[in-house]
Design a protein around this motif. Structure first.
Motif, PDB file in Angstrom:
ATOM      1  N   LYS A  36      16.111   9.494  58.811  1.00 15.14           N
ATOM      2  CA  LYS A  36      16.211  10.174  57.520  1.00 15.14           C
ATOM      3  C   LYS A  36      16.124   9.168  56.364  1.00 15.14           C
ATOM      4  CE  LYS A  36      18.953  13.315  54.815  1.00 15.14           C
ATOM      5  NZ  LYS A  36      20.109  14.168  54.725  1.00 15.14           N
ATOM      6  N   THR A  37      16.776   8.037  56.520  1.00 19.22           N
ATOM      7  CA  THR A  37      16.750   7.011  55.468  1.00 19.22           C
ATOM      8  C   THR A  37      15.339   6.469  55.270  1.00 19.22           C
ATOM      9  OG1 THR A  37      19.042   6.396  55.929  1.00 19.22           O
ATOM     10  CG2 THR A  37      17.700   4.790  54.745  1.00 19.22           C
ATOM     11  N   LEU A  38      14.668   6.136  56.366  1.00 20.85           N
ATOM     12  CA  LEU A  38      13.311   5.599  56.251  1.00 20.85           C
ATOM     13  C   LEU A  38      12.363   6.618  55.626  1.00 20.85           C
ATOM     14  CD1 LEU A  38      12.878   3.698  59.651  1.00 20.85           C
ATOM     15  CD2 LEU A  38      13.371   2.731  57.388  1.00 20.85           C
ATOM     16  N   LEU A  39      12.463   7.868  56.048  1.00 18.71           N
ATOM     17  CA  LEU A  39      11.583   8.897  55.493  1.00 18.71           C
ATOM     18  C   LEU A  39      11.879   9.173  54.021  1.00 18.71           C
ATOM     19  CD1 LEU A  39      11.399  11.418  58.475  1.00 18.71           C
ATOM     20  CD2 LEU A  39       9.627   9.836  57.689  1.00 18.71           C
ATOM     21  N   SER A  40      13.141   9.096  53.641  1.00 24.17           N
ATOM     22  CA  SER A  40      13.468   9.359  52.236  1.00 24.17           C
ATOM     23  C   SER A  40      13.022   8.213  51.324  1.00 24.17           C
ATOM     24  CB  SER A  40      14.961   9.615  52.070  1.00 24.17           C
ATOM     25  OG  SER A  40      15.699   8.432  52.292  1.00 24.17           O
ATOM     26  N   LEU A  41      12.947   7.004  51.853  1.00 24.66           N
ATOM     27  CA  LEU A  41      12.532   5.856  51.041  1.00 24.66           C
ATOM     28  C   LEU A  41      11.018   5.640  51.038  1.00 24.66           C
ATOM     29  CD1 LEU A  41      15.269   3.277  52.105  1.00 24.66           C
ATOM     30  CD2 LEU A  41      15.114   4.498  49.925  1.00 24.66           C
ATOM     31  N   ALA A  42      10.318   6.281  51.966  1.00 26.53           N
ATOM     32  CA  ALA A  42       8.877   6.051  52.114  1.00 26.53           C
ATOM     33  C   ALA A  42       8.100   6.679  50.964  1.00 26.53           C
ATOM     34  CB  ALA A  42       8.392   6.614  53.437  1.00 26.53           C
ATOM     35  N   ILE A  43       7.093   5.927  50.511  1.00 24.91           N
ATOM     36  CA  ILE A  43       6.210   6.365  49.432  1.00 24.91           C
ATOM     37  C   ILE A  43       4.790   6.375  49.966  1.00 24.91           C
ATOM     38  CG2 ILE A  43       5.330   5.806  47.140  1.00 24.91           C
ATOM     39  CD1 ILE A  43       7.970   4.324  46.641  1.00 24.91           C
ATOM     40  N   ASP A  44       4.058   7.437  49.674  1.00 23.27           N
ATOM     41  CA  ASP A  44       2.673   7.537  50.134  1.00 23.27           C
ATOM     42  C   ASP A  44       1.769   6.712  49.215  1.00 23.27           C
ATOM     43  OD1 ASP A  44       0.276   8.215  51.245  1.00 23.27           O
ATOM     44  OD2 ASP A  44       0.472  10.365  50.914  1.00 23.27           O
ATOM     45  N   ARG A  45       1.171   5.666  49.767  1.00 23.82           N
ATOM     46  CA  ARG A  45       0.237   4.801  49.034  1.00 23.82           C
ATOM     47  C   ARG A  45      -1.093   4.797  49.772  1.00 23.82           C
ATOM     48  NH1 ARG A  45       2.650   4.210  44.446  1.00 23.82           N
ATOM     49  NH2 ARG A  45       4.451   2.858  44.379  1.00 23.82           N
ATOM     50  N   ASN A  46      -2.068   5.470  49.211  1.00 20.14           N
ATOM     51  CA  ASN A  46      -3.411   5.531  49.799  1.00 20.14           C
ATOM     52  C   ASN A  46      -3.381   6.012  51.243  1.00 20.14           C
ATOM     53  OD1 ASN A  46      -4.452   4.478  47.389  1.00 20.14           O
ATOM     54  ND2 ASN A  46      -4.091   2.393  48.087  1.00 20.14           N
ATOM     55  N   GLY A  47      -2.591   7.032  51.523  1.00 28.94           N
ATOM     56  CA  GLY A  47      -2.524   7.597  52.856  1.00 28.94           C
ATOM     57  C   GLY A  47      -1.598   6.875  53.808  1.00 28.94           C
ATOM     58  N   GLU A  48      -0.923   5.823  53.358  1.00 32.99           N
ATOM     59  CA  GLU A  48       0.025   5.085  54.197  1.00 32.99           C
ATOM     60  C   GLU A  48       1.432   5.281  53.647  1.00 32.99           C
ATOM     61  OE1 GLU A  48      -2.565   1.267  55.725  1.00 32.99           O
ATOM     62  OE2 GLU A  48      -1.298   1.023  53.944  1.00 32.99           O
ATOM     63  N   LEU A  49       2.386   5.460  54.547  1.00 30.05           N
ATOM     64  CA  LEU A  49       3.776   5.571  54.134  1.00 30.05           C
ATOM     65  C   LEU A  49       4.402   4.187  54.133  1.00 30.05           C
ATOM     66  CD1 LEU A  49       5.003   8.758  56.017  1.00 30.05           C
ATOM     67  CD2 LEU A  49       4.594   8.496  53.583  1.00 30.05           C
ATOM     68  N   HIS A  90       9.680  -5.508  54.543  1.00 30.04           N
ATOM     69  CA  HIS A  90       8.998  -4.305  54.084  1.00 30.04           C
ATOM     70  C   HIS A  90       8.603  -3.495  55.309  1.00 30.04           C
ATOM     71  CE1 HIS A  90       8.665  -5.341  49.841  1.00 30.04           C
ATOM     72  NE2 HIS A  90       8.412  -6.578  50.226  1.00 30.04           N
ATOM     73  N   PHE A  91       8.703  -2.187  55.204  1.00 27.78           N
ATOM     74  CA  PHE A  91       8.425  -1.317  56.327  1.00 27.78           C
ATOM     75  C   PHE A  91       7.191  -0.480  56.044  1.00 27.78           C
ATOM     76  CE2 PHE A  91      12.853  -2.289  56.580  1.00 27.78           C
ATOM     77  CZ  PHE A  91      13.146  -2.334  57.931  1.00 27.78           C
ATOM     78  N   LYS A  92       6.394  -0.254  57.074  1.00 25.36           N
ATOM     79  CA  LYS A  92       5.256   0.640  57.010  1.00 25.36           C
ATOM     80  C   LYS A  92       5.409   1.616  58.162  1.00 25.36           C
ATOM     81  CE  LYS A  92       0.769  -0.665  56.454  1.00 25.36           C
ATOM     82  NZ  LYS A  92      -0.517  -1.266  56.894  1.00 25.36           N
ATOM     83  N   LEU A  93       5.384   2.913  57.839  1.00 24.57           N
ATOM     84  CA  LEU A  93       5.484   3.932  58.871  1.00 24.57           C
ATOM     85  C   LEU A  93       4.071   4.228  59.356  1.00 24.57           C
ATOM     86  CD1 LEU A  93       8.100   6.298  57.196  1.00 24.57           C
ATOM     87  CD2 LEU A  93       8.487   4.366  58.695  1.00 24.57           C
ATOM     88  N   LEU A  94       3.782   3.867  60.598  1.00 27.81           N
ATOM     89  CA  LEU A  94       2.431   3.974  61.142  1.00 27.81           C
ATOM     90  C   LEU A  94       2.110   5.388  61.637  1.00 27.81           C
ATOM     91  CD1 LEU A  94       2.410   0.617  63.127  1.00 27.81           C
ATOM     92  CD2 LEU A  94       1.497   1.049  60.844  1.00 27.81           C
ATOM     93  N   LYS A  95       3.099   6.044  62.189  1.00 29.99           N
ATOM     94  CA  LYS A  95       2.913   7.425  62.639  1.00 29.99           C
ATOM     95  C   LYS A  95       4.243   8.148  62.537  1.00 29.99           C
ATOM     96  CE  LYS A  95       3.161   5.991  67.502  1.00 29.99           C
ATOM     97  NZ  LYS A  95       2.475   5.968  68.781  1.00 29.99           N
ATOM     98  N   LYS A  96       4.184   9.454  62.725  1.00 27.64           N
ATOM     99  CA  LYS A  96       5.384  10.281  62.571  1.00 27.64           C
ATOM    100  C   LYS A  96       6.483   9.829  63.520  1.00 27.64           C
ATOM    101  CE  LYS A  96       7.008  14.981  62.601  1.00 27.64           C
ATOM    102  NZ  LYS A  96       6.814  16.319  63.072  1.00 27.64           N
ATOM    103  N   LEU A  97       7.673   9.633  62.961  1.00 29.20           N
ATOM    104  CA  LEU A  97       8.815   9.195  63.766  1.00 29.20           C
ATOM    105  C   LEU A  97       9.272  10.335  64.665  1.00 29.20           C
ATOM    106  CD1 LEU A  97      10.882   7.304  61.045  1.00 29.20           C
ATOM    107  CD2 LEU A  97       9.355   6.323  62.749  1.00 29.20           C
TER     108      LEU A  97
END
Length: 101
Positions: A36-49, A90-97
């Motif tokens: 939940k924390t990672l998803l709430s902090l993630a920002i969509d930048r050019n299709g990448e979270l 820095h974190f990058k979410l590569l696919k849905k958790l």
């Protein structure tokens, strides 16, 4: 009256936010709180979270009310599974958790 209404709106918003935090701490496991924390902090930048905020494992542990060791274990598993990429705090979410650990 206008100032009172603005104050009441701000107070209600703060109470909702705090209630959500308490509910998360009481009802979710450590993985669910990290997710939940990672998803709430993630920002969509050019299709990448991306999470632009520099976070250490201890920062995450403090936010979710857990130990740093448990956070490290979960982040390592997510990284090995190809779900996240960690580069210089820095974190990058590569696919849905996944929903559960």
């Amino acid at each position: 009256p206008n100032i009172a209404l603005v104050l009441l709106k701000n107070l209600a918003s703060t109470v909702r936010h705090l209630t959500e935090n308490v509910k998360t701490l009481a009802l979710q496991d450590v993985y669910g709180r990290i997710r939940k924390t990672l998803l709430s902090l993630a920002i969509d930048r050019n299709g990448e979270l991306l999470i632009e905020e520099r976070l250490t494992q201890q920062d995450i542990a403090n936010r979710i009310g857990s130990s740093r060791e448990m956070v490290a274990r979960i982040l390592k598993d997510l990284s090995l599974g190809g779900y996240i990429e960690i580069d210089k705090k820095h974190f990058k979410l590569l696919k849905k958790l996944p929903e559960s650990y």
